[in-house]
Design a protein around this motif. Structure first.
Motif, PDB file in Angstrom:
ATOM      1  N   ASP A  13       0.842  -1.191   0.000  1.00 29.09           N
ATOM      2  CA  ASP A  13       0.000   0.000   0.000  1.00 29.09           C
ATOM      3  C   ASP A  13       0.882   1.247   0.000  1.00 29.09           C
ATOM      4  OD1 ASP A  13      -2.103  -1.721   0.221  1.00 29.09           O
ATOM      5  OD2 ASP A  13      -2.411  -1.389   2.355  1.00 29.09           O
ATOM      6  N   GLY A  14       0.360   2.334  -0.486  1.00 32.19           N
ATOM      7  CA  GLY A  14       1.095   3.592  -0.480  1.00 32.19           C
ATOM      8  C   GLY A  14       0.968   4.274  -1.819  1.00 32.19           C
TER       9      GLY A  14
ATOM     10  N   ARG B 196       1.512   5.064  -5.266  1.00 29.40           N
ATOM     11  CA  ARG B 196       2.080   4.127  -6.240  1.00 29.40           C
ATOM     12  C   ARG B 196       3.450   4.561  -6.768  1.00 29.40           C
ATOM     13  NH1 ARG B 196       2.477  -0.921  -7.059  1.00 29.40           N
ATOM     14  NH2 ARG B 196       3.170  -1.336  -9.141  1.00 29.40           N
TER      15      ARG B 196
ATOM     16  N   GLN C 247       5.724   6.745  -5.630  1.00 27.65           N
ATOM     17  CA  GLN C 247       6.772   6.750  -4.608  1.00 27.65           C
ATOM     18  C   GLN C 247       7.049   5.343  -4.094  1.00 27.65           C
ATOM     19  OE1 GLN C 247       4.068   8.881  -4.340  1.00 27.65           O
ATOM     20  NE2 GLN C 247       4.840  10.936  -4.076  1.00 27.65           N
ATOM     21  N   TRP C 248       5.996   4.524  -4.006  1.00 30.77           N
ATOM     22  CA  TRP C 248       6.185   3.175  -3.470  1.00 30.77           C
ATOM     23  C   TRP C 248       7.082   2.362  -4.397  1.00 30.77           C
ATOM     24  CZ3 TRP C 248       4.983   2.926   1.351  1.00 30.77           C
ATOM     25  CH2 TRP C 248       4.978   1.697   2.011  1.00 30.77           C
ATOM     26  N   ASP C 249       6.942   2.546  -5.705  1.00 29.02           N
ATOM     27  CA  ASP C 249       7.831   1.878  -6.652  1.00 29.02           C
ATOM     28  C   ASP C 249       9.268   2.332  -6.427  1.00 29.02           C
ATOM     29  OD1 ASP C 249       5.737   0.485  -7.785  1.00 29.02           O
ATOM     30  OD2 ASP C 249       5.535   1.847  -9.504  1.00 29.02           O
TER      31      ASP C 249
ATOM     32  N   SER D  37      10.553   0.664  -3.325  1.00 34.56           N
ATOM     33  CA  SER D  37      10.859  -0.744  -3.603  1.00 34.56           C
ATOM     34  C   SER D  37      12.206  -0.880  -4.297  1.00 34.56           C
ATOM     35  CB  SER D  37       9.765  -1.369  -4.472  1.00 34.56           C
ATOM     36  OG  SER D  37       8.551  -1.413  -3.781  1.00 34.56           O
TER      37      SER D  37
ATOM     38  N   LYS E 271      11.324  -2.813   2.360  1.00 36.57           N
ATOM     39  CA  LYS E 271      10.746  -1.453   2.390  1.00 36.57           C
ATOM     40  C   LYS E 271      10.604  -0.989   3.831  1.00 36.57           C
ATOM     41  CE  LYS E 271       7.411  -2.903  -0.224  1.00 36.57           C
ATOM     42  NZ  LYS E 271       6.171  -3.044  -0.982  1.00 36.57           N
TER      43      LYS E 271
END
Length: 83
Positions: free
Chosen positions: A50-51, A53, A55-57, A60, A70
Motif C-alpha cells: 500500500d502507499g 504508487r 513513490q512506493w515503486d 521498492s 521497504k
C-alpha cells in the motif's frame, strides 16, 4: 500553534504519522522552533504494497538496491530524521 495562541502550556512531544510521503514539514519545523520533540507514530503496514504508487515503486527499488526491505528503509529514514 493553536495551543500557544490560546496561552496554554505547550506539549513536550508531538506524535505524528510521518513518512517520506507525508513529512508534515511545517509542523515539524514549528515544533523544532518551540522545543517540542517530534515522535513518529503508526507506520501503516510497513511491509505491504500500500502507499502512493509512484513513490512506493521508488521505495521498492531503493530497498532492493540496498538489500533491505521497504520496512527497513522506512525505519532507517525515521531514525535518520531523529523520530
Amino acid at each position: 500553534q493553536e495551543i500557544a495562541e490560546a496561552g496554554m502550556p505547550l506539549p513536550v512531544i508531538n506524535q505524528l504519522e510521518l513518512s517520506p510521503f507525508n513529512t508534515h514539514s511545517k509542523v515539524v519545523e514549528w515544533c523544532d522552533t518551540h522545543g517540542i520533540a517530534v515522535s513518529c507514530a503508526a507506520w501503516s503496514r510497513l511491509s505491504s504494497a500500500d502507499g502512493p504508487r509512484e513513490q512506493w515503486d521508488m521505495l521498492s527499488q531503493l530497498a532492493q538496491r540496498k538489500g533491505m526491505t521497504k520496512a527497513q528503509v522506512l525505519v532507517r529514514w525515521s531514525l535518520q530524521k531523529g523520530y
